[in-house]
Design an enzyme around this catalytic site. Structure first.
Site, mmCIF file in Angstrom:
data_model
loop_
_atom_site.group_PDB
_atom_site.id
_atom_site.type_symbol
_atom_site.label_atom_id
_atom_site.label_comp_id
_atom_site.label_asym_id
_atom_site.label_seq_id
_atom_site.Cartn_x
_atom_site.Cartn_y
_atom_site.Cartn_z
ATOM 1 C CG HIS A 1 8.967 -9.194 5.950
ATOM 2 N ND1 HIS A 1 10.082 -9.549 5.217
ATOM 3 C CD2 HIS A 1 9.203 -7.943 6.405
ATOM 4 C CE1 HIS A 1 10.951 -8.555 5.235
ATOM 5 N NE2 HIS A 1 10.453 -7.563 5.938
ATOM 6 C CE LYS B 1 8.250 -6.713 2.868
ATOM 7 N NZ LYS B 1 9.223 -5.689 2.994
ATOM 8 C CG ASP C 1 -6.028 -6.596 -14.919
ATOM 9 O OD1 ASP C 1 -6.883 -6.760 -14.018
ATOM 10 O OD2 ASP C 1 -6.069 -5.646 -15.730
#
Length: 513
Positions: free
Chosen positions: A173, A175, A180
């Site tokens: 889950h 995110k 870079d």
């Protein structure tokens, strides 16, 4: 009905283990939160490197710009990648950037690593996997797609539970989107709704190589214990790795724990050494250098006024750092401090509810009204989930009223025509302050799933900068502006009617959504 019966073996949840807070908070300003660095690495940065975004469109445009300008690495961890036109445009941006790196002289330097959940990413004939296979086929040496499969979905259970319902057992889950040395932390997935009309939270940490390195290593560690997507849409584990659902569960979880904790502990050691070196250099500089040179060196690299603490929660692997820190923040919040807590799915753990009801701070809890719940209008059993959330909300509100806490603990419902609500996190205002000095932002929803079933990550951002505090305050205000305060009359409205069967089933299945 049969779908619910398939979950019968799991309806008795394990008893959660509540870990005692690691220590009490120190008394002075933002520095009172430095105890967190006893658990995780502490990254000191300048507040000018932090930008708070406010809209899905802004988030989407930033993703595209960042992909197009990436030179060394693109690392994206999400629950899934959608299959619409907007998601295809993201994949096209990746392809274009990879093409450029191939055309450049010498060995291509750009590496793309994508981590998704296996069950959610495999749902349907057209899915996250089919969206990404062309990249794997075209750039096999530069692209890696890892699909995390929870070790708790195995054996007969895995064979019996149908698609979609199998996602209730446990998910990847996290995110995080990094390009870079720029990192985006959010609760948003890579899907068109999250790019258009599904409200979430998003923060960009610019030019932060140490933080980018940490999250790259974290995603790599989870990727190493995940299934690797192949060019022919099959999956296989890396050589020598224990299989998540065919291998020994304890051995798999042990390996995963070691991989992730190694990332956390090595980053923590690095940051401690860097902190000591910086402190030693500044001491030397102040005593040995002329005043002008010392001033110039400080201007080159300003003292940090903001600190980032990554908080990881992976209970299947025995890692519960986020839970420990969140419980401590709620426990230690002083009288007259204000905590604004938001979740798209109001289904707090018993421990969090007890702390909110039993401590001294003021709480303003923002949650989704039924119409902006992500499950509103869904087909089948899922269509009843908003009603289940209404029932849970009503129970909590009744408890607040029973304890005469209505002035200290207020619920507010987000409502916005044509939108859904997915924002999660909290803002902490110290007593007497009109601006927050700490926020939590990332993937956890403060519910049972976030604490016990899924892989989660968020960051605590602690800042002394009034400008950044103002940004965070405006973010909070903007979300709460679209809300109304919950009262007893709220639950008398026709759209708050909860059917008897939903009331009976909710206590049994609330730990799965």
């Amino acid at each position: 009905r049969s779908s619910w019966l398939l979950l019968a073996p799991l309806l008795t949840p394990p008893v959660p283990v509540i870990t005692a807070p690691p220590c009490s908070l120190c008394p002075e300003g933002a520095h009172r939160f430095q105890w967190i660095r006893n658990l995780v690495p502490e990254f000191g940065i300048c507040s000018s490197h932090v930008k708070v975004l406010s809209s899905p469109a802004e988030f989407y445009e930033l993703l595209k710009v960042q992909i197009k300008t990436a030179k060394q690495r693109v690392v994206m961890a999400s629950l899934y990648l959608g299959t619409g036109l907007l998601e295809q445009e993201l994949v096209d941006c990746l392809e274009e950037t990879l093409e450029k790196s191939l055309e450049a002289e010498g060995t291509p330097s750009l590496r793309v690593s994508i981590l998704l959940d296996y069950t959610r990413g495999s749902r349907g004939r057209k899915n996250s996997r089919t969206m990404l296979i062309p990249l794997l086929q075209r750039f096999p040496q530069q692209v890696r797609v890892s699909l995390f499969h929870t070790p708790n979905l195995r054996g007969l259970l895995r064979l019996l539970i149908p698609e979609r319902f199998n996602e209730t057992i446990g998910l990847q889950h996290i995110k995080v989107y990094l390009f870079d040395d720029d990192v985006i932390l959010s609760g948003a997935n890579l899907s068109d709704l999250y790019f258009t009309n599904r409200q979430d939270r998003y923060v960009l940490l610019q030019d932060s190589p140490e933080i980018a390195d940490f999250f790259t290593e974290l995603v790599d560690a989870i990727g190493d214990v995940s299934l690797q997507l192949q060019q022919d849409d099959t999956v296989q584990m890396m050589e020598g790795m224990v299989h998540p659902y065919q291998g020994d569960k304890m051995a798999y979880c042990e390996t995963a724990n070691q991989r992730v904790m190694e990332v956390i502990n090595s980053a923590r050691t690095r940051q401690e050494l860097l902190h000591a070196k910086t402190f030693h250099s500044s001491q030397q500089g102040s005593s040995l250098l002329p005043q002008e040179d010392s001033q110039a060196s400080r201007e080159l690299k300003p003292e940090p006024d903001t600190w980032i603490y990554p908080l990881i929660q992976m209970k299947p692997f025995g890692i519960q750092i986020d839970e420990m820190v969140t419980e401590t923040l709620l426990t230690e919040a002083e009288r007259d401090a204000r905590i604004y807590l938001t979740t798209g799915y109001f289904n707090l753990t018993q421990a969090y509810m007890d702390l909110i009801l039993g401590t001294r701070a003021e709480y303003r809890i923002l949650l989704a009204s039924p119409e902006v719940n992500g499950f509103f209008g869904a087909k089948g059993v899922a269509g009843a989930i908003p009603a289940a959330y209404v029932y849970i909300e009503h129970q909590f509100f009744s408890e607040v009223c029973y304890l005469h806490q209505q002035e200290r603990v207020k619920l507010q419902e987000y409502s916005r025509a044509g939108w859904t609500f997915h924002a999660k996190g909290l803002w902490l205002y110290l007593a007497g302050s009109d601006l927050p000095c700490l926020t939590l932002i990332g993937s956890p929803n403060f519910g049972y799933r976030s604490v016990h079933r899924d892989l989660e990550a968020q960051v605590a951002i602690v800042t002394e900068s009034r400008a950044l505090q103002q940004q965070l305050h405006q973010e909070q205000e903007q979300l709460y502006l679209c809300s109304s305060v919950v009262s007893s009359s709220t639950f008398e409205q026709p759209n708050r009617y909860v059917k008897l069967w939903v009331k009976l089933v909710t206590p049994l299945i609330k730990n799965f959504f």
